[in-house]
Design a protein around this motif. Structure first.
Motif, PDB file in Angstrom:
ATOM      1  N   PHE A 134     -13.549  14.981 -34.558  1.00  0.00           N
ATOM      2  CA  PHE A 134     -13.590  15.350 -33.144  1.00  0.00           C
ATOM      3  C   PHE A 134     -15.037  15.529 -32.693  1.00  0.00           C
ATOM      4  O   PHE A 134     -15.886  15.949 -33.480  1.00  0.00           O
ATOM      5  CB  PHE A 134     -12.854  16.677 -32.914  1.00  0.00           C
ATOM      6  N   THR A 135     -15.283  15.243 -31.418  1.00  0.00           N
ATOM      7  CA  THR A 135     -16.593  15.488 -30.822  1.00  0.00           C
ATOM      8  C   THR A 135     -16.407  16.321 -29.565  1.00  0.00           C
ATOM      9  O   THR A 135     -15.477  16.090 -28.785  1.00  0.00           O
ATOM     10  CB  THR A 135     -17.308  14.169 -30.469  1.00  0.00           C
ATOM     11  N   VAL A 136     -17.291  17.300 -29.380  1.00  0.00           N
ATOM     12  CA  VAL A 136     -17.269  18.171 -28.207  1.00  0.00           C
ATOM     13  C   VAL A 136     -18.433  17.799 -27.297  1.00  0.00           C
ATOM     14  O   VAL A 136     -19.584  17.747 -27.752  1.00  0.00           O
ATOM     15  CB  VAL A 136     -17.391  19.658 -28.612  1.00  0.00           C
ATOM     16  N   TYR A 137     -18.141  17.523 -26.030  1.00  0.00           N
ATOM     17  CA  TYR A 137     -19.166  17.173 -25.043  1.00  0.00           C
ATOM     18  C   TYR A 137     -19.214  18.226 -23.944  1.00  0.00           C
ATOM     19  O   TYR A 137     -18.215  18.902 -23.677  1.00  0.00           O
ATOM     20  CB  TYR A 137     -18.839  15.828 -24.377  1.00  0.00           C
ATOM     21  N   ASP A 138     -20.371  18.329 -23.277  1.00  0.00           N
ATOM     22  CA  ASP A 138     -20.412  19.126 -22.056  1.00  0.00           C
ATOM     23  C   ASP A 138     -19.973  18.227 -20.898  1.00  0.00           C
ATOM     24  O   ASP A 138     -19.397  17.160 -21.107  1.00  0.00           O
ATOM     25  CB  ASP A 138     -21.798  19.750 -21.841  1.00  0.00           C
ATOM     26  N   HIS A 139     -20.238  18.634 -19.655  1.00  0.00           N
ATOM     27  CA  HIS A 139     -19.715  17.894 -18.497  1.00  0.00           C
ATOM     28  C   HIS A 139     -20.664  16.807 -17.997  1.00  0.00           C
ATOM     29  O   HIS A 139     -20.496  16.289 -16.895  1.00  0.00           O
ATOM     30  CB  HIS A 139     -19.377  18.846 -17.357  1.00  0.00           C
ATOM     31  N   GLY A 140     -21.662  16.445 -18.823  1.00  0.00           N
ATOM     32  CA  GLY A 140     -22.595  15.399 -18.405  1.00  0.00           C
ATOM     33  C   GLY A 140     -21.963  14.019 -18.351  1.00  0.00           C
ATOM     34  O   GLY A 140     -20.799  13.825 -18.725  1.00  0.00           O
ATOM     35  N   VAL A 141     -22.739  13.053 -17.908  1.00  0.00           N
ATOM     36  CA  VAL A 141     -22.263  11.679 -17.739  1.00  0.00           C
ATOM     37  C   VAL A 141     -22.350  10.917 -19.063  1.00  0.00           C
ATOM     38  O   VAL A 141     -23.310  11.067 -19.816  1.00  0.00           O
ATOM     39  CB  VAL A 141     -23.112  10.944 -16.669  1.00  0.00           C
ATOM     40  N   SER A 142     -21.344  10.093 -19.344  1.00  0.00           N
ATOM     41  CA  SER A 142     -21.392   9.235 -20.526  1.00  0.00           C
ATOM     42  C   SER A 142     -22.554   8.257 -20.392  1.00  0.00           C
ATOM     43  O   SER A 142     -22.748   7.679 -19.322  1.00  0.00           O
ATOM     44  CB  SER A 142     -20.084   8.457 -20.658  1.00  0.00           C
ATOM     45  N   GLY A 148     -27.561   4.952 -12.207  1.00  0.00           N
ATOM     46  CA  GLY A 148     -28.844   5.239 -11.571  1.00  0.00           C
ATOM     47  C   GLY A 148     -29.682   6.225 -12.353  1.00  0.00           C
ATOM     48  O   GLY A 148     -29.279   6.764 -13.385  1.00  0.00           O
ATOM     49  N   LEU A 149     -30.882   6.478 -11.838  1.00  0.00           N
ATOM     50  CA  LEU A 149     -31.804   7.416 -12.488  1.00  0.00           C
ATOM     51  C   LEU A 149     -31.242   8.822 -12.536  1.00  0.00           C
ATOM     52  O   LEU A 149     -31.437   9.554 -13.507  1.00  0.00           O
ATOM     53  CB  LEU A 149     -33.150   7.407 -11.751  1.00  0.00           C
ATOM     54  N   VAL A 150     -30.536   9.223 -11.472  1.00  0.00           N
ATOM     55  CA  VAL A 150     -29.975  10.581 -11.416  1.00  0.00           C
ATOM     56  C   VAL A 150     -28.932  10.761 -12.511  1.00  0.00           C
ATOM     57  O   VAL A 150     -28.932  11.758 -13.250  1.00  0.00           O
ATOM     58  CB  VAL A 150     -29.361  10.867 -10.026  1.00  0.00           C
ATOM     59  N   GLU A 151     -28.022   9.792 -12.625  1.00  0.00           N
ATOM     60  CA  GLU A 151     -26.990   9.883 -13.662  1.00  0.00           C
ATOM     61  C   GLU A 151     -27.600   9.839 -15.057  1.00  0.00           C
ATOM     62  O   GLU A 151     -27.182  10.559 -15.957  1.00  0.00           O
ATOM     63  CB  GLU A 151     -25.979   8.746 -13.494  1.00  0.00           C
ATOM     64  N   LYS A 152     -28.601   8.983 -15.246  1.00  0.00           N
ATOM     65  CA  LYS A 152     -29.231   8.878 -16.563  1.00  0.00           C
ATOM     66  C   LYS A 152     -29.962  10.161 -16.939  1.00  0.00           C
ATOM     67  O   LYS A 152     -30.125  10.470 -18.126  1.00  0.00           O
ATOM     68  CB  LYS A 152     -30.191   7.681 -16.585  1.00  0.00           C
TER      69      LYS A 152
END
Length: 298
Positions: A134-142, A148-152
């Motif tokens: 299993f992997t746990v992620y926060d709410h960031g973008v894949s 765009g630059l903001v998402e990256k």
């Protein structure tokens, strides 16, 4: 008032993995005085991502709700912090997504909003096809979806990885569990792990023995008890029912320092206690993985 001394607290620097020990004084206030030390949780999102205060055990409850049309298959799980006055403070809720090829849990800071697009979405837990990693992620973008630059600039952090394996006794004996989390810097802050591809993931790094800035934890091996004819651990009264889901997480350099413990107290009620360096989101997701793991058959 009593004081306990315990060797504890580990962190990693930029050059190599270090496990430092230091004497920490635990008073009865430090062990149970959550109200005085936590204060009011003005920002729940910040609180559940922040490592537990050093020298203090965060005592929580997990409630499993199977009521409703489809909750027998897709229960909702709620995590509450236990306060000194016996009141409970809601922290997190989690539920498995229905149309996923692998187990995929959404985790929210709002018990009434468990949607991926909701403002309260705080993280997720995802398994491999076998249901053993299993992997746990926060709410960031894949990183795959970041355009765009903001998402990256807001690609997701990996918060933890959990791996289950059977032992020589197969399903009849205690299962083995490894937990890999980001290390801590000199200021006791979590070192960001933001993989841009699979090779940079926590699981890949762990499998390739690239443990720089990472901490590896394991479940404490239970001891066979001839009287009860079962494997047992000492939960100091926090766990009251036998279950294959009961476990304690430790570091091999300090088996007495319980980083996290989880166990059953009723049919749909479990205790979850965690210490530094874990945060509430990491601890909750590790608990959810225990419910889901294919090795967690009862």
């Amino acid at each position: 008032m009593y004081v306990l001394e315990r060797r504890s607290m580990f962190w990693l620097d930029d050059e190599e993995k270090l496990f430092l020990t230091q004497e920490i004084g635990y008073s009865s206030v430090a062990l149970t005085g959550t109200d005085a030390q936590l204060g009011e949780m003005e920002n729940l999102e910040e609180f559940v991502l922040r490592p537990a205060p050093r020298g203090m055990t965060m005592k929580c409850r997990i409630t499993r709700d199977k009521k409703g049309m489809d909750r027998g298959l897709f229960p909702t799980y709620y995590m509450h912090l236990e306060r000194d006055d016996d009141r409970k403070v809601f922290l997190l809720a989690g539920r498995k997504r229905k149309k996923s090829k692998t187990s995929n849990y959404l985790i929210s800071i709002d018990p009434t909003d468990l949607s991926r697009e909701g403002e309260s979405f705080i993280g997720k837990l995802r398994s491999n096809l076998m249901g053993t990693k299993f992997t746990v992620y926060d709410h960031g973008v894949s990183p795959i979806k970041a355009q765009g630059l903001v998402e990256k600039a807001h690609t997701r952090h990996e918060m933890a990885a959990i791996c289950y394996e059977t032992n020589v006794l197969g399903f009849k004996g205690p299962r083995k569990m490894s937990v890999i989390i980001p290390g801590m810097n000199l200021n006791h802050e979590r070192i960001p792990i933001r993989p841009q591809n699979e090779h940079e993931s926590l699981l890949s790094k762990w499998q390739n023995k690239d443990m720089e800035n990472l901490i590896e934890l394991h479940n404490k091996a239970p001891v066979w008890n001839d009287d009860t004819q079962s494997y047992v651990l000492n939960f100091h009264g926090r766990v009251t029912q036998a279950s294959v889901k009961n476990f304690q997480i430790v570091h091999e350099n300090d088996l007495d320092y319980i980083v996290m413990q989880f166990g059953r107290v009723a049919e749909d009620l479990f205790t979850l206690d965690f210490n530094y360096p874990l945060c509430a989101l990491q601890a909750f997701a590790i608990g959810l993985s225990s419910f889901d793991s294919k090795l967690a058959c009862e």
